[in-house]
Enzyme design. Structure first.
Site, PDB file in Angstrom:
ATOM      1  N   SER A  71       0.865  -1.190   0.000  1.00  0.00           N
ATOM      2  CA  SER A  71       0.000   0.000   0.000  1.00  0.00           C
ATOM      3  C   SER A  71       0.894   1.229   0.000  1.00  0.00           C
ATOM      4  O   SER A  71       2.018   1.199   0.531  1.00  0.00           O
ATOM      5  CB  SER A  71      -0.868   0.016   1.257  1.00  0.00           C
ATOM      6  OG  SER A  71      -1.491   1.287   1.406  1.00  0.00           O
ATOM      7  N   TYR A 104      -1.602  -0.218  10.378  1.00  0.00           N
ATOM      8  CA  TYR A 104      -1.920  -0.605   8.997  1.00  0.00           C
ATOM      9  C   TYR A 104      -0.730  -0.277   8.084  1.00  0.00           C
ATOM     10  O   TYR A 104      -0.227  -1.135   7.345  1.00  0.00           O
ATOM     11  CB  TYR A 104      -3.186   0.094   8.499  1.00  0.00           C
ATOM     12  CG  TYR A 104      -3.423  -0.178   7.038  1.00  0.00           C
ATOM     13  CD1 TYR A 104      -3.746  -1.463   6.611  1.00  0.00           C
ATOM     14  CD2 TYR A 104      -3.262   0.823   6.079  1.00  0.00           C
ATOM     15  CE1 TYR A 104      -3.915  -1.745   5.258  1.00  0.00           C
ATOM     16  CE2 TYR A 104      -3.437   0.548   4.729  1.00  0.00           C
ATOM     17  CZ  TYR A 104      -3.754  -0.728   4.325  1.00  0.00           C
ATOM     18  OH  TYR A 104      -3.905  -1.007   2.992  1.00  0.00           O
TER      19      TYR A 104
HETATM   20  C1  8X3 Z   1      -4.990   1.748   0.826  1.00  0.00           C
HETATM   21  C2  8X3 Z   1      -4.418   3.086   0.590  1.00  0.00           C
HETATM   22  O1  8X3 Z   1      -4.305   5.485   1.449  1.00  0.00           O
HETATM   23  O2  8X3 Z   1      -6.328   4.256   1.883  1.00  0.00           O
HETATM   24  O3  8X3 Z   1      -4.027   0.848   1.214  1.00  0.00           O
HETATM   25  O4  8X3 Z   1      -4.315   3.732   3.100  1.00  0.00           O
HETATM   26  S1  8X3 Z   1      -4.860   4.167   1.815  1.00  0.00           S
END
Ligand code: 8X3
Length: 243
Positions: free
Chosen positions: A126, A139
């Site tokens: 990500s 995350y």
């Molecule tokens: C998803 C991208 O910017 O929403 O992994 O974290 S974000």
């Protein structure tokens, strides 16, 4: 090709399965939600094989005997509170799915790929693994792990003809990502994508199709894909006296 995709019941996983089956590949899709996988099976037919499983308690003996491509797609974000207000159980859940399950499945598949003498692993990272933002805490850190894990796999697998790529998407609509992050607050989730042309699951599926169809001697190490409307915001400074 025989392709194993995690998180096949929604978002990226569904689009990846649809695209690759339509291209003539055999896809094994892992997910917990039986109903959603059954719907996909009905839609995609004999070249789609559902594997109903919780990746955090996965029985590796249920894996197919040939896996040319492993796509570690399943992952989630929970909460957007700053770290000092975040829920510890949410952190553990993200670590279990985004890290522990990925390393366990990769560990199970690697001997097979080494024996085959060929393989491709695509790990979904990500932009949150590279650019910090408030509330991304665990995350983002879990996705940074994915990127480093992929690089380390590359070094360990040198000479074994196995490709490893981190594919790092930015803002993407049309998935359950924000609904899950905001724990069912669908209005808040929808607002994230209001008035922007975010990337879509199909964009990610098409990117994966491109990656796996590159000649085997080509390894894309890290690929970041953002919508055109998104960019990194630069560094911020907190003034000593506010207000
Ligand atoms: C998803 C991208 O910017 O929403 O992994 O974290 S974000």
């Amino acid at each position: 090709m025989q392709i194993l995709v995690t998180g096949a019941s929604s978002g990226f996983g569904t689009a990846i399965s649809q695209t690759l089956v339509q291209q003539g590949h055999t896809v094994y899709g892992i997910a917990r939600r039986k109903e959603k996988l059954q719907q996909l099976k009905q839609q995609l037919g004999e070249n789609f094989h559902p594997i109903y499983a919780d990746l955090t308690q996965f029985d590796a003996s249920t894996l197919p005997k040939q896996i040319d491509v492993l796509i570690n797609n399943a992952g989630l974000a929970l909460g957007l509170e700053p770290a000092d207000q975040a829920n510890l159980a949410d952190w553990h859940t993200m670590i279990n799915t985004n890290i522990t399950a990925v390393v366990a499945l990769t560990h199970a598949v690697l001997p097979l790929m080494v024996k085959q003498g060929i393989g491709t692993i695509i790990n979904l990272g990500s932009t949150a693994g590279r650019y910090a933002y408030t509330g991304a805490n665990v995350y983002g850190a879990s996705k940074a792990f994915i990127s480093q894990f992929s690089d380390n796999l590359r070094t360990d697998l040198a000479g074994k003809n196995i490709r490893v790529t981190t594919l790092a998407p930015g803002l993407c609509s049309g998935t359950e990502f924000s609904n899950v992050r905001f724990k069912g607050d669908n209005e808040r989730a929808k607002a994230v994508y209001d008035d922007v042309d975010a990337i879509t699951p199909q964009d990610i599926a098409d990117t994966i199709s491109w990656l796996i169809h590159l000649p085997q001697h080509v390894n894309v190490n890290y690929l970041e894909v953002m919508p055109t409307c998104q960019n990194s915001a630069g560094l911020s400074v907190t003034k000593k006296h506010i207000g």
